[in-house]
Design an enzyme around this catalytic site. Structure first.
Site, PDB file in Angstrom:
ATOM      1  N   ASP A 174     -20.976  97.453  29.590  1.00 25.93           N
ATOM      2  CA  ASP A 174     -19.855  97.411  28.648  1.00 25.93           C
ATOM      3  C   ASP A 174     -18.934  98.585  28.966  1.00 25.93           C
ATOM      4  O   ASP A 174     -19.384  99.716  29.152  1.00 25.93           O
ATOM      5  CB  ASP A 174     -20.379  97.497  27.211  1.00 25.93           C
ATOM      6  N   ILE A 175     -17.655  98.317  29.044  1.00 30.73           N
ATOM      7  CA  ILE A 175     -16.682  99.341  29.433  1.00 30.73           C
ATOM      8  C   ILE A 175     -16.528 100.423  28.352  1.00 30.73           C
ATOM      9  O   ILE A 175     -16.118 101.549  28.654  1.00 30.73           O
ATOM     10  CB  ILE A 175     -15.320  98.688  29.780  1.00 30.73           C
ATOM     11  N   HIS A 215     -21.608  86.307  25.161  1.00 30.29           N
ATOM     12  CA  HIS A 215     -22.241  87.475  25.766  1.00 30.29           C
ATOM     13  C   HIS A 215     -23.243  88.091  24.808  1.00 30.29           C
ATOM     14  O   HIS A 215     -23.056  88.081  23.602  1.00 30.29           O
ATOM     15  CB  HIS A 215     -21.209  88.522  26.209  1.00 30.29           C
ATOM     16  N   GLU A 252     -14.382  89.744  19.931  1.00 29.57           N
ATOM     17  CA  GLU A 252     -13.273  90.245  20.746  1.00 29.57           C
ATOM     18  C   GLU A 252     -13.035  89.371  21.976  1.00 29.57           C
ATOM     19  O   GLU A 252     -11.888  89.025  22.275  1.00 29.57           O
ATOM     20  CB  GLU A 252     -13.595  91.692  21.153  1.00 29.57           C
ATOM     21  N   HIS A 289     -25.106  91.636  23.939  1.00 28.06           N
ATOM     22  CA  HIS A 289     -25.118  93.089  24.115  1.00 28.06           C
ATOM     23  C   HIS A 289     -26.575  93.541  24.179  1.00 28.06           C
ATOM     24  O   HIS A 289     -27.376  93.168  23.311  1.00 28.06           O
ATOM     25  CB  HIS A 289     -24.491  93.799  22.909  1.00 28.06           C
TER      26      HIS A 289
HETATM   27  P1  5GP Z   1     -17.379  91.411  21.178  1.00 23.35           P
HETATM   28  O1  5GP Z   1     -16.627  90.203  21.707  1.00 23.35           O
HETATM   29  O2  5GP Z   1     -18.867  91.298  21.393  1.00 23.35           O
HETATM   30  O3  5GP Z   1     -17.026  91.708  19.753  1.00 23.35           O
HETATM   31  O4  5GP Z   1     -16.893  92.668  22.014  1.00 23.35           O
HETATM   32  C1  5GP Z   1     -16.599  92.569  23.384  1.00 23.35           C
HETATM   33  C2  5GP Z   1     -17.234  93.718  24.146  1.00 23.35           C
HETATM   34  O5  5GP Z   1     -16.809  93.596  25.494  1.00 23.35           O
HETATM   35  C3  5GP Z   1     -16.811  95.105  23.657  1.00 23.35           C
HETATM   36  O6  5GP Z   1     -17.971  95.896  23.466  1.00 23.35           O
HETATM   37  C4  5GP Z   1     -15.924  95.633  24.787  1.00 23.35           C
HETATM   38  O7  5GP Z   1     -16.060  97.024  25.002  1.00 23.35           O
HETATM   39  C5  5GP Z   1     -16.374  94.843  25.986  1.00 23.35           C
HETATM   40  N1  5GP Z   1     -15.306  94.557  26.929  1.00 23.35           N
HETATM   41  C6  5GP Z   1     -14.089  94.039  26.635  1.00 23.35           C
HETATM   42  N2  5GP Z   1     -13.339  93.893  27.741  1.00 23.35           N
HETATM   43  C7  5GP Z   1     -14.109  94.347  28.760  1.00 23.35           C
HETATM   44  C8  5GP Z   1     -13.892  94.458  30.171  1.00 23.35           C
HETATM   45  O8  5GP Z   1     -12.825  94.122  30.702  1.00 23.35           O
HETATM   46  N3  5GP Z   1     -14.908  94.958  30.910  1.00 23.35           N
HETATM   47  C9  5GP Z   1     -16.098  95.328  30.369  1.00 23.35           C
HETATM   48  N4  5GP Z   1     -17.044  95.804  31.193  1.00 23.35           N
HETATM   49  N5  5GP Z   1     -16.344  95.239  29.046  1.00 23.35           N
HETATM   50  C10 5GP Z   1     -15.362  94.763  28.248  1.00 23.35           C
END
Ligand code: 5GP
Length: 131
Positions: free
Chosen positions: A28-29, A92, A87, A94
């Site tokens: 995760d970035i 995905h 987001e 975590h």
């Molecule tokens: P969620 O969709 O689970 O609420 O959050 C998306 C997760 O993906 C976040 O923790 C965010 O930091 C990570 N994320 C979003 N865009 C990128 C990216 O371009 N690269 C990586 N490695 N992680 C990402």
């Protein structure tokens, strides 16, 4: 094409932790802790619970292998698993190495790590996964 599909296909760079023909894992970035990893299916699907049972089962088994590798690379009490997907509209999981329950609070400030640190973390997990 989702941003995570572009990552799995190498169009957007990522810190790779594990992969097979069907799934891909990368850091995760914006990590909650060192070793915070995302696991995705290469196939584009937004909502994890739209996945067919057999694909979902394989996805979970792959995530388990990644979690075992994370725990070897980053000793922790347990590796926590969470699915949010609020987001990025590409399913995905975590995986977060936890020292305590607080490490799973997604409202926590995220770590700021250099690209060298991120690469070293991913490399450690990748080597454990390949064992
Ligand atoms: P969620 O969709 O689970 O609420 O959050 C998306 C997760 O993906 C976040 O923790 C965010 O930091 C990570 N994320 C979003 N865009 C990128 C990216 O371009 N690269 C990586 N490695 N992680 C990402």
């Amino acid at each position: 094409m989702s941003i995570f599909t572009k990552i799995a296909e190498g169009e957007i760079p990522s810190y790779k932790c594990a992969e097979n023909e069907e799934f891909y894992a990368f850091l995760d970035i914006n990590p909650l802790v060192k070793g915070h990893t995302l696991v995705i299916p290469r196939r584009e699907v937004d909502y994890i619970f739209d996945m067919e049972d057999d694909e979902l089962a394989r996805f979970q088994v792959f995530a388990k292998k990644v979690a075992v590798a994370i725990k070897s690379a980053f000793p922790c009490v347990k590796v926590g698993q969470a699915v949010l997907g609020l987001e990025v509209p590409h399913a995905h999981i975590h995986l977060v190495p936890m020292q305590s329950e607080k490490d799973m609070n997604f409202s926590n400030p995220k770590l700021q790590l250099s690209s060298e640190e991120m690469a070293a973390i991913a490399d450690k997990i990748y080597k454990e996964f390949a064992k």
